[in-house]
Design a protein around this motif. Structure first.
Motif, PDB file in Angstrom:
ATOM      1  N   LEU A   1       0.830  -1.206   0.000  1.00 18.02           N
ATOM      2  CA  LEU A   1       0.000   0.000   0.000  1.00 18.02           C
ATOM      3  C   LEU A   1       0.868   1.261   0.000  1.00 18.02           C
ATOM      4  CD1 LEU A   1      -2.724   1.461   0.251  1.00 18.02           C
ATOM      5  CD2 LEU A   1      -2.561   1.170   2.730  1.00 18.02           C
ATOM      6  N   LEU A   2       1.929   1.240   0.795  1.00 18.27           N
ATOM      7  CA  LEU A   2       2.821   2.398   0.868  1.00 18.27           C
ATOM      8  C   LEU A   2       3.535   2.628  -0.455  1.00 18.27           C
ATOM      9  CD1 LEU A   2       4.345   1.846   4.443  1.00 18.27           C
ATOM     10  CD2 LEU A   2       2.703   3.615   3.765  1.00 18.27           C
ATOM     11  N   PHE A   3       3.913   1.531  -1.113  1.00 15.82           N
ATOM     12  CA  PHE A   3       4.548   1.664  -2.433  1.00 15.82           C
ATOM     13  C   PHE A   3       3.584   2.258  -3.451  1.00 15.82           C
ATOM     14  CE2 PHE A   3       8.050  -1.243  -1.133  1.00 15.82           C
ATOM     15  CZ  PHE A   3       9.106  -0.508  -1.630  1.00 15.82           C
ATOM     16  N   ARG A   4       2.312   1.838  -3.360  1.00 14.81           N
ATOM     17  CA  ARG A   4       1.320   2.381  -4.289  1.00 14.81           C
ATOM     18  C   ARG A   4       1.105   3.870  -4.052  1.00 14.81           C
ATOM     19  NH1 ARG A   4      -1.551  -2.315  -2.947  1.00 14.81           N
ATOM     20  NH2 ARG A   4      -3.093  -1.096  -1.779  1.00 14.81           N
ATOM     21  N   LEU A   5       1.167   4.242  -2.776  1.00 18.55           N
ATOM     22  CA  LEU A   5       0.956   5.661  -2.440  1.00 18.55           C
ATOM     23  C   LEU A   5       2.074   6.556  -2.960  1.00 18.55           C
ATOM     24  CD1 LEU A   5      -0.386   5.418   1.244  1.00 18.55           C
ATOM     25  CD2 LEU A   5      -1.682   5.994  -0.829  1.00 18.55           C
ATOM     26  N   LYS A   6       3.227   5.999  -3.290  1.00 21.57           N
ATOM     27  CA  LYS A   6       4.320   6.803  -3.842  1.00 21.57           C
ATOM     28  C   LYS A   6       3.992   7.325  -5.239  1.00 21.57           C
ATOM     29  CE  LYS A   6       8.574   5.961  -3.218  1.00 21.57           C
ATOM     30  NZ  LYS A   6       9.928   5.361  -3.246  1.00 21.57           N
ATOM     31  N   ASN A   7       2.999   6.694  -5.868  1.00 21.81           N
ATOM     32  CA  ASN A   7       2.538   7.151  -7.185  1.00 21.81           C
ATOM     33  C   ASN A   7       1.591   8.324  -6.965  1.00 21.81           C
ATOM     34  OD1 ASN A   7       1.629   7.563  -9.761  1.00 21.81           O
ATOM     35  ND2 ASN A   7       0.706   5.539 -10.004  1.00 21.81           N
ATOM     36  N   LYS A   8       1.978   9.520  -7.441  1.00 16.09           N
ATOM     37  CA  LYS A   8       1.174  10.709  -7.173  1.00 16.09           C
ATOM     38  C   LYS A   8      -0.177  10.683  -7.873  1.00 16.09           C
ATOM     39  CE  LYS A   8       3.231  13.566 -10.826  1.00 16.09           C
ATOM     40  NZ  LYS A   8       3.933  14.839 -11.113  1.00 16.09           N
ATOM     41  N   ASN A   9      -0.331   9.797  -8.836  1.00 15.25           N
ATOM     42  CA  ASN A   9      -1.611   9.684  -9.539  1.00 15.25           C
ATOM     43  C   ASN A   9      -2.516   8.622  -8.945  1.00 15.25           C
ATOM     44  OD1 ASN A   9      -0.918  11.664 -11.469  1.00 15.25           O
ATOM     45  ND2 ASN A   9       0.305  10.163 -12.603  1.00 15.25           N
ATOM     46  N   ASP A  10      -2.039   7.975  -7.874  1.00 17.96           N
ATOM     47  CA  ASP A  10      -2.844   6.944  -7.224  1.00 17.96           C
ATOM     48  C   ASP A  10      -4.086   7.571  -6.609  1.00 17.96           C
ATOM     49  OD1 ASP A  10      -2.882   4.038  -6.129  1.00 17.96           O
ATOM     50  OD2 ASP A  10      -3.255   5.309  -4.364  1.00 17.96           O
ATOM     51  N   GLU A  11      -5.246   6.913  -6.837  1.00 16.87           N
ATOM     52  CA  GLU A  11      -6.515   7.479  -6.364  1.00 16.87           C
ATOM     53  C   GLU A  11      -6.535   7.627  -4.839  1.00 16.87           C
ATOM     54  OE1 GLU A  11      -9.750   5.215  -7.830  1.00 16.87           O
ATOM     55  OE2 GLU A  11      -9.369   5.670  -9.957  1.00 16.87           O
ATOM     56  N   MET A  12      -6.022   6.605  -4.173  1.00 16.54           N
ATOM     57  CA  MET A  12      -6.020   6.680  -2.700  1.00 16.54           C
ATOM     58  C   MET A  12      -5.154   7.839  -2.212  1.00 16.54           C
ATOM     59  SD  MET A  12      -5.035   3.762   0.109  1.00 16.54           S
ATOM     60  CE  MET A  12      -6.378   2.707  -0.421  1.00 16.54           C
ATOM     61  N   ARG A  13      -3.989   7.996  -2.847  1.00 18.80           N
ATOM     62  CA  ARG A  13      -3.105   9.112  -2.454  1.00 18.80           C
ATOM     63  C   ARG A  13      -3.781  10.436  -2.712  1.00 18.80           C
ATOM     64  NH1 ARG A  13       3.250  10.184  -3.988  1.00 18.80           N
ATOM     65  NH2 ARG A  13       3.197  12.457  -3.776  1.00 18.80           N
ATOM     66  N   ILE A  14      -4.419  10.593  -3.867  1.00 19.09           N
ATOM     67  CA  ILE A  14      -5.114  11.838  -4.186  1.00 19.09           C
ATOM     68  C   ILE A  14      -6.208  12.103  -3.172  1.00 19.09           C
ATOM     69  CG2 ILE A  14      -6.587  12.975  -5.881  1.00 19.09           C
ATOM     70  CD1 ILE A  14      -5.021  11.451  -8.072  1.00 19.09           C
ATOM     71  N   SER A  15      -6.947  11.035  -2.823  1.00 17.49           N
ATOM     72  CA  SER A  15      -8.038  11.171  -1.847  1.00 17.49           C
ATOM     73  C   SER A  15      -7.506  11.558  -0.478  1.00 17.49           C
ATOM     74  CB  SER A  15      -8.820   9.858  -1.770  1.00 17.49           C
ATOM     75  OG  SER A  15      -9.819   9.946  -0.775  1.00 17.49           O
TER      76      SER A  15
ATOM     77  N   GLU B   1      -4.602  13.068   0.216  1.00 18.41           N
ATOM     78  CA  GLU B   1      -4.101  14.446   0.161  1.00 18.41           C
ATOM     79  C   GLU B   1      -5.235  15.446   0.253  1.00 18.41           C
ATOM     80  OE1 GLU B   1      -1.788  14.883  -3.343  1.00 18.41           O
ATOM     81  OE2 GLU B   1      -0.043  13.789  -2.558  1.00 18.41           O
ATOM     82  N   LYS B   2      -6.316  15.151  -0.454  1.00 18.88           N
ATOM     83  CA  LYS B   2      -7.467  16.051  -0.440  1.00 18.88           C
ATOM     84  C   LYS B   2      -8.054  16.169   0.955  1.00 18.88           C
ATOM     85  CE  LYS B   2     -11.952  16.804  -2.660  1.00 18.88           C
ATOM     86  NZ  LYS B   2     -12.942  16.286  -3.622  1.00 18.88           N
ATOM     87  N   LYS B   3      -8.217  15.005   1.625  1.00 13.38           N
ATOM     88  CA  LYS B   3      -8.822  15.029   2.964  1.00 13.38           C
ATOM     89  C   LYS B   3      -7.887  15.692   3.975  1.00 13.38           C
ATOM     90  CE  LYS B   3     -11.891  11.071   2.350  1.00 13.38           C
ATOM     91  NZ  LYS B   3     -12.284   9.739   2.810  1.00 13.38           N
ATOM     92  N   VAL B   4      -6.588  15.432   3.793  1.00 10.44           N
ATOM     93  CA  VAL B   4      -5.631  16.081   4.691  1.00 10.44           C
ATOM     94  C   VAL B   4      -5.677  17.594   4.524  1.00 10.44           C
ATOM     95  CG1 VAL B   4      -3.171  16.397   5.165  1.00 10.44           C
ATOM     96  CG2 VAL B   4      -4.097  14.104   4.881  1.00 10.44           C
ATOM     97  N   MET B   5      -5.709  18.048   3.273  1.00 12.91           N
ATOM     98  CA  MET B   5      -5.765  19.485   3.004  1.00 12.91           C
ATOM     99  C   MET B   5      -7.031  20.103   3.576  1.00 12.91           C
ATOM    100  SD  MET B   5      -3.008  20.445   1.380  1.00 12.91           S
ATOM    101  CE  MET B   5      -3.397  21.906   0.414  1.00 12.91           C
ATOM    102  N   GLU B   6      -8.141  19.402   3.408  1.00 19.72           N
ATOM    103  CA  GLU B   6      -9.408  19.904   3.954  1.00 19.72           C
ATOM    104  C   GLU B   6      -9.347  19.988   5.467  1.00 19.72           C
ATOM    105  OE1 GLU B   6     -12.316  17.247   2.453  1.00 19.72           O
ATOM    106  OE2 GLU B   6     -12.421  18.171   0.441  1.00 19.72           O
ATOM    107  N   ALA B   7      -8.768  18.939   6.065  1.00 22.35           N
ATOM    108  CA  ALA B   7      -8.688  18.917   7.528  1.00 22.35           C
ATOM    109  C   ALA B   7      -7.752  20.007   8.048  1.00 22.35           C
ATOM    110  CB  ALA B   7      -8.210  17.546   7.995  1.00 22.35           C
TER     111      ALA B   7
END
Length: 454
Positions: free
Chosen positions: A247-261, A263-269
């Motif tokens: 999962l962590l390796f997948r998150l290194k991909n900036k286009n990964d949906e989970m990573r984008i999601s 980042e968005k939630k972190v920014m909102e928070a």
């Protein structure tokens, strides 16, 4: 006193001459010349005796029995003391006079001469620094430093710095690299055996909790499953660890949906005002609690004491080795590394700064003028507030004098002039006697005789 002795001798001579002239007059007859000489000596003697009486009456009773308006100083000692003290305070040492004298003094000149000709030869700088070090109270200084540090820590808004940091991270091109760096660090941690063991222990706790919460048959079935490897927490932990790493390796991909999601939630928070307020409050409370329980006074005091001892030893050694201090007019600043921990380097740096500033002071007319002005202001401020002390000191000092001591004091200060009055009285009496005799015999008597004859 020379004038007193002269006046006494002159009075004695006049008495002898007056007696002698009258004796000679008795033998030679009442001639014009003898009458004139007798009259002159008589006038001089009267003037001399009158002034002797007047001067003596200031201090005591003439001949010991004249009491009317005599012994003026002892009888009026309080008035005399008050007058002298007022005269010293308001005339001899008035505020204006002192101010005028002070304004003409070049204090900087005397300070420079003292330091150049005397102080430096005796290792004055080392002496001064050692005395200053001895005056230091490391406990109080440490307490002030700790309080100052804590006060500054309370004033720090950590959340604003964190907010600025997150802004710079999330809104810059470095954000992806920063996130990937963090993910790499977390991946390295996740690969450790201790992580797998922690997951395994966690799963064991879950299994045990589930068994305890079920009935007898459920626990029996779970036990059989474990013995047949139907439930193997070790393998499950490995699988979970692997899944986390993937999962962590997948998150290194900036286009990964989970990573984008995420980042968005972190920014909102992060940027939601309510969350910001709560986070800021929590961080501020955490910071203040940490500052409250932190006690660094002893550590500061220990470091300070060690440094003071090192400085004092270095200064003492330098002082003992000083034979003479050369004039370092052309000295330049030196580079000191780790001077905070190196006493020798610190002392050299301090001395160097002192010499540089001393030379700058000596060659600056403005600096010397400012120093003179500050010293004059300081002295005049003291004089304005304490000037009456001058009169009080004079008054208190004179009040301790006996009548005899007070007479001696006045005579010592003004006796020469007072006894010169006696000499003047004799001379003026003689001159006035000649003038009166000539006026009487050469002008007045002929006129009267002429008037009566006609």
């Amino acid at each position: 006193m020379r004038n007193k002795k002269k006046a006494d001798i002159l009075l004695a001579v006049l008495i002898v001459l007056f007696i002698g002239v009258n004796i000679i007059k008795a033998f030679l007859g009442d001639t014009y010349l003898m009458r004139m000489i007798t009259f002159v000596f008589e006038a001089a003697l009267v003037g001399s005796i009158a002034d002797w009486f007047a001067i003596t009456a200031l201090y005591k009773k003439p001949l010991g029995f004249f009491s009317w308006h005599t012994a003026i100083i002892p009888k009026n000692r309080e008035k005399v003391i008050e007058a002298v003290s007022k005269m010293v305070e308001n005339e001899l040492m008035s505020k204006k006079m002192i101010q005028k004298k002070i304004e003409n003094i070049d204090f900087s000149k005397y300070i420079i001469e003292y330091v150049e000709n005397d102080a430096k030869k005796r290792g004055y700088i080392s002496d001064l620094c050692i005395k200053l070090l001895d005056m230091l109270d490391s406990e109080k200084i440490s307490d002030h430093i700790e309080k100052w540090l804590k006060t500054k820590a309370y004033e720090i808004d950590i959340y604003s710095y964190i907010n600025q940091f997150t802004d710079s991270i999330f809104k810059s091109s470095e954000a992806d690299r920063f996130i990937n760096t963090v993910l790499d660090y977390v991946i390295d941690l996740s690969k450790k055996d201790q992580v797998r063991l922690n997951i395994e222990n966690f799963l064991d706790d879950i299994v045990e909790d589930n068994v305890e919460s079920k009935g007898f048959f459920s626990r029996l079935a779970l036990g059989i499953a474990e013995r047949t490897n139907s439930v193997n927490t070790e393998e499950a932990a490995e699988a979970v660890q692997k899944e986390i790493i993937d999962l962590l390796f997948r998150l290194k991909n900036k286009n990964d949906e989970m990573r984008i999601s995420i980042e968005k939630k972190v920014m909102e928070a992060v940027y939601e005002s309510e969350n910001q307020s709560k986070i800021a409050e929590y961080i501020d409370k955490f910071k203040n609690d940490a500052v409250d329980v932190t006690n660094i006074k002893r550590d500061i005091e220990s470091i300070l004491n060690s440094f003071i001892v090192s400085l004092r030893d270095e200064l003492t050694e330098r002082k003992n080795n000083i034979n003479s201090i050369n004039d370092k007019e052309n000295v330049t600043a030196i580079s000191v590394k780790n001077s905070v921990y190196d006493a020798k380097a610190t002392v050299e740096w301090l001395e160097n700064q002192i010499y540089i500033n001393w030379y700058n002071f000596k060659t600056s007319d403005e600096a010397k003028s400012n120093l003179n002005r500050y010293i004059r202001i300081f002295i005049l401020k003291i004089i304005r507030s304490q000037h009456n002390v001058i009169g009080k000191v004079v008054k208190d000092t004179l009040s301790t004098f006996t009548d005899e001591a007070l007479n001696d004091f006045v005579e010592d200060k003004a006796g020469e002039e007072l006894h010169w009055i006696r000499i003047n009285g004799c001379i003026v009496g003689a001159v006035f006697g000649i003038l009166v005799f000539l006026f009487t015999n050469e002008i007045y008597a002929p006129i009267i005789k002429y008037l009566f004859e006609h």
